[in-house]
Design a protein around this motif. Structure first.
Motif, PDB file in Angstrom:
ATOM      1  N   GLU A  28      11.318 -28.602 -20.875  1.00  0.00           N
ATOM      2  CA  GLU A  28      11.289 -29.901 -20.192  1.00  0.00           C
ATOM      3  C   GLU A  28      11.254 -29.705 -18.685  1.00  0.00           C
ATOM      4  OE1 GLU A  28      13.933 -33.147 -21.683  1.00  0.00           O
ATOM      5  OE2 GLU A  28      14.821 -31.535 -22.875  1.00  0.00           O
ATOM      6  N   SER A  29      10.751 -30.718 -17.993  1.00  0.00           N
ATOM      7  CA  SER A  29      10.724 -30.697 -16.533  1.00  0.00           C
ATOM      8  C   SER A  29      10.790 -32.137 -16.026  1.00  0.00           C
ATOM      9  CB  SER A  29       9.453 -30.021 -16.037  1.00  0.00           C
ATOM     10  OG  SER A  29       9.362 -30.072 -14.628  1.00  0.00           O
ATOM     11  N   ARG A  30      11.366 -32.327 -14.868  1.00  0.00           N
ATOM     12  CA  ARG A  30      11.438 -33.649 -14.239  1.00  0.00           C
ATOM     13  C   ARG A  30      11.091 -33.510 -12.763  1.00  0.00           C
ATOM     14  NH1 ARG A  30      14.859 -38.372 -15.206  1.00  0.00           N
ATOM     15  NH2 ARG A  30      15.835 -37.198 -16.887  1.00  0.00           N
ATOM     16  N   VAL A  31      10.201 -34.366 -12.283  1.00  0.00           N
ATOM     17  CA  VAL A  31       9.863 -34.376 -10.857  1.00  0.00           C
ATOM     18  C   VAL A  31       9.918 -35.817 -10.358  1.00  0.00           C
ATOM     19  CG1 VAL A  31       8.401 -32.329 -11.004  1.00  0.00           C
ATOM     20  CG2 VAL A  31       7.389 -34.579 -11.285  1.00  0.00           C
ATOM     21  N   GLU A  32      10.145 -35.974  -9.070  1.00  0.00           N
ATOM     22  CA  GLU A  32      10.144 -37.314  -8.488  1.00  0.00           C
ATOM     23  C   GLU A  32       8.707 -37.790  -8.340  1.00  0.00           C
ATOM     24  OE1 GLU A  32      11.273 -38.922  -4.188  1.00  0.00           O
ATOM     25  OE2 GLU A  32      13.053 -38.355  -5.335  1.00  0.00           O
ATOM     26  N   ALA A  33       8.456 -39.022  -8.730  1.00  0.00           N
ATOM     27  CA  ALA A  33       7.100 -39.590  -8.625  1.00  0.00           C
ATOM     28  C   ALA A  33       7.219 -41.089  -8.419  1.00  0.00           C
ATOM     29  CB  ALA A  33       6.289 -39.287  -9.885  1.00  0.00           C
ATOM     30  N   ARG A  34       7.353 -41.496  -7.199  1.00  0.00           N
ATOM     31  CA  ARG A  34       7.586 -42.914  -6.894  1.00  0.00           C
ATOM     32  C   ARG A  34       6.258 -43.657  -6.787  1.00  0.00           C
ATOM     33  NH1 ARG A  34      12.851 -43.972  -5.502  1.00  0.00           N
ATOM     34  NH2 ARG A  34      14.184 -42.155  -5.299  1.00  0.00           N
ATOM     35  N   LEU A  51      -3.831 -40.494  -9.635  1.00  0.00           N
ATOM     36  CA  LEU A  51      -4.403 -39.292 -10.239  1.00  0.00           C
ATOM     37  C   LEU A  51      -3.882 -38.031  -9.566  1.00  0.00           C
ATOM     38  CD1 LEU A  51      -8.090 -40.516 -10.648  1.00  0.00           C
ATOM     39  CD2 LEU A  51      -6.453 -40.093 -12.505  1.00  0.00           C
ATOM     40  N   ASP A  52      -3.786 -38.051  -8.249  1.00  0.00           N
ATOM     41  CA  ASP A  52      -3.270 -36.883  -7.516  1.00  0.00           C
ATOM     42  C   ASP A  52      -1.813 -36.613  -7.883  1.00  0.00           C
ATOM     43  OD1 ASP A  52      -5.698 -36.595  -6.237  1.00  0.00           O
ATOM     44  OD2 ASP A  52      -5.051 -37.569  -4.375  1.00  0.00           O
ATOM     45  N   THR A  53      -1.011 -37.686  -7.911  1.00  0.00           N
ATOM     46  CA  THR A  53       0.414 -37.533  -8.202  1.00  0.00           C
ATOM     47  C   THR A  53       0.625 -36.956  -9.595  1.00  0.00           C
ATOM     48  OG1 THR A  53       0.979 -39.372  -6.741  1.00  0.00           O
ATOM     49  CG2 THR A  53       2.620 -38.741  -8.383  1.00  0.00           C
ATOM     50  N   LEU A  54      -0.079 -37.518 -10.579  1.00  0.00           N
ATOM     51  CA  LEU A  54       0.076 -37.044 -11.952  1.00  0.00           C
ATOM     52  C   LEU A  54      -0.445 -35.619 -12.108  1.00  0.00           C
ATOM     53  CD1 LEU A  54      -0.871 -40.199 -14.080  1.00  0.00           C
ATOM     54  CD2 LEU A  54       1.360 -39.486 -13.217  1.00  0.00           C
ATOM     55  N   SER A  55      -1.604 -35.341 -11.538  1.00  0.00           N
ATOM     56  CA  SER A  55      -2.199 -34.002 -11.656  1.00  0.00           C
ATOM     57  C   SER A  55      -1.301 -32.939 -11.034  1.00  0.00           C
ATOM     58  CB  SER A  55      -3.578 -33.968 -10.992  1.00  0.00           C
ATOM     59  OG  SER A  55      -4.465 -34.866 -11.604  1.00  0.00           O
ATOM     60  N   GLU A  56      -0.775 -33.230  -9.850  1.00  0.00           N
ATOM     61  CA  GLU A  56       0.058 -32.253  -9.156  1.00  0.00           C
ATOM     62  C   GLU A  56       1.353 -31.977  -9.912  1.00  0.00           C
ATOM     63  OE1 GLU A  56       0.553 -33.853  -5.263  1.00  0.00           O
ATOM     64  OE2 GLU A  56      -1.571 -33.637  -4.752  1.00  0.00           O
ATOM     65  N   ALA A  57       1.861 -32.968 -10.624  1.00  0.00           N
ATOM     66  CA  ALA A  57       3.092 -32.773 -11.391  1.00  0.00           C
ATOM     67  C   ALA A  57       2.827 -32.059 -12.710  1.00  0.00           C
ATOM     68  CB  ALA A  57       3.743 -34.124 -11.653  1.00  0.00           C
ATOM     69  N   ILE A  58       1.703 -32.380 -13.352  1.00  0.00           N
ATOM     70  CA  ILE A  58       1.433 -31.872 -14.695  1.00  0.00           C
ATOM     71  C   ILE A  58       0.841 -30.460 -14.679  1.00  0.00           C
ATOM     72  CG2 ILE A  58      -0.020 -32.234 -16.735  1.00  0.00           C
ATOM     73  CD1 ILE A  58       0.296 -35.267 -16.217  1.00  0.00           C
ATOM     74  N   THR A  59      -0.013 -30.152 -13.710  1.00  0.00           N
ATOM     75  CA  THR A  59      -0.726 -28.878 -13.704  1.00  0.00           C
ATOM     76  C   THR A  59       0.188 -27.654 -13.764  1.00  0.00           C
ATOM     77  OG1 THR A  59      -2.643 -29.831 -12.587  1.00  0.00           O
ATOM     78  CG2 THR A  59      -2.362 -27.441 -12.429  1.00  0.00           C
ATOM     79  N   PRO A  60       1.258 -27.568 -12.964  1.00  0.00           N
ATOM     80  CA  PRO A  60       2.122 -26.384 -13.060  1.00  0.00           C
ATOM     81  C   PRO A  60       2.755 -26.222 -14.445  1.00  0.00           C
ATOM     82  CG  PRO A  60       2.556 -27.590 -11.030  1.00  0.00           C
ATOM     83  CD  PRO A  60       1.682 -28.466 -11.868  1.00  0.00           C
ATOM     84  N   PHE A  61       3.089 -27.328 -15.079  1.00  0.00           N
ATOM     85  CA  PHE A  61       3.676 -27.261 -16.421  1.00  0.00           C
ATOM     86  C   PHE A  61       2.636 -26.782 -17.422  1.00  0.00           C
ATOM     87  CE2 PHE A  61       5.757 -28.793 -20.270  1.00  0.00           C
ATOM     88  CZ  PHE A  61       7.099 -28.554 -19.990  1.00  0.00           C
ATOM     89  N   LEU A  62       1.382 -27.275 -17.279  1.00  0.00           N
ATOM     90  CA  LEU A  62       0.299 -26.834 -18.159  1.00  0.00           C
ATOM     91  C   LEU A  62       0.000 -25.354 -17.980  1.00  0.00           C
ATOM     92  CD1 LEU A  62      -2.431 -29.643 -18.119  1.00  0.00           C
ATOM     93  CD2 LEU A  62      -1.206 -28.751 -20.108  1.00  0.00           C
ATOM     94  N   ASP A  63       0.122 -24.856 -16.753  1.00  0.00           N
ATOM     95  CA  ASP A  63      -0.121 -23.438 -16.507  1.00  0.00           C
ATOM     96  C   ASP A  63       0.871 -22.569 -17.285  1.00  0.00           C
ATOM     97  OD1 ASP A  63      -2.211 -24.039 -14.828  1.00  0.00           O
ATOM     98  OD2 ASP A  63      -1.021 -23.863 -12.983  1.00  0.00           O
TER      99      ASP A  63
END
Length: 307
Positions: A28-34, A51-63
């Motif tokens: 699991e992971s949690r990031v701030e995304a207002r 799109l930028d906010t979601l991509s930047e948060a999700i990409t490291p987890f997908l990696d």
């Protein structure tokens, strides 16, 4: 389902989880995304910001956890299972936004996206307090107030994807606090975590958040206790209207504000029964989620696995 990535997008945080076919959380992971506090002025800028906010948060987890599918619970109205965001009360510039398709192109992964509260309802019915019930109304109490509906074991979204916007039922019939949707008197403007903090500040002069209001109430602060009691009353009134329309007997509630359950539930049930028609009084079960804050992630994982 195989392992899938699930995301639960709230007004304040973005949560991610790798979940297996049995509903087990592997990571699991949690990031701030207002997202709701962005200051973009045009539709294109708002879309790119999301799109930028979601991509930047999700990409490291997908990696770290490569998968072929991701399911996302997002605050807004969706057109069936198309992934098209028809609109979002707290993101007014986003209309008919192909969120699923555009995010899939960014991430290079299959994306299923649905209303966050409906995802929570799916998760609660499959894995939580709603398990075994063919019909379920699920309510989420967080930054906003959401609702998801399961009828005959099928999630119900309505003809335009806007069914069970529970937070926008009108519970106060005067123009006081304007809701994010633009109307007055909505439940969300009185019973969300945001509203609890605002109403407490108006009464006490103390600026804080809903969690601290709960702690004040537990410590004997009368203003805090009254605000949470009134929150239960507003919820009971709204649930009564939904029950009279749907004739549904099982309601589950999750979200951060539900941690104040022992203060909210008694006035909720009293107001609910006061406002039901006589044959329904005493027959409606309002249950605290057994999944804590994981219902939305489990529901998101399920919609990903159904692709």
């Amino acid at each position: 389902m195989d392992r899938v990535l699930a995301a639960d997008i709230g007004g304040t945080n973005l949560r991610l989880a790798l979940i297996d076919e049995n509903g087990n959380f592997i990571d699991e992971s949690r990031v701030e995304a207002r997202l709701s506090r962005h200051d973009q002025q045009t539709r294109e800028a708002a879309e790119n910001y999301v799109l930028d906010t979601l991509s930047e948060a999700i990409t490291p987890f997908l990696d770290q956890h490569p998968v072929s599918d991701i399911g996302i619970g997002f605050p807004g109205f969706f057109r069936g299972t198309t992934g098209i965001l028809a609109g979002s009360p707290n993101l007014p510039l986003l209309e008919d936004f192909e969120l699923g398709k555009r995010l899939s192109e960014r991430l290079k992964i299959r994306v299923a996206v649905q209303n966050d509260a409906l995802c929570a309802a799916i998760g609660e019915q499959r894995f939580g307090a709603g398990r075994g019930h063919e019909n379920l109304l699920h309510i989420t109490l967080g930054t906003g107030v959401g609702g998801g509906l399961i009828l005959n074991n099928v999630s119900y979204t309505g003809e335009r994807g806007m069914a069970m916007e529970f937070g926008h039922l009108r519970v106060v019939h005067k123009q006081t606090h304007r809701c994010g949707c633009g109307n007055y008197g909505c439940l969300e403007a009185y019973a969300s975590a945001t509203a609890v903090a605002r109403r407490f500040a108006e009464r006490s002069g103390i600026d804080t958040d809903a969690r601290q209001v709960y702690e004040y109430a537990c410590d004997g602060n009368k203003d805090a206790a009254l605000i949470l009691k009134e929150t239960g009353i507003y919820l009971g009134l709204a649930i009564a209207e939904a029950v009279k329309l749907l004739d549904i007997e099982t309601i589950t509630i999750s979200g951060g504000l539900s941690h104040a359950w022992h203060l909210i539930h008694p006035p909720l049930m009293a107001e609910l029964n006061d406002n039901l028609i006589p044959p329904l009084r005493g027959k409606i079960n309002v249950i605290h989620s057994t999944l804590d804050d994981k219902a939305g992630l489990l529901g998101a994982a399920h919609i990903a696995s159904r692709r």
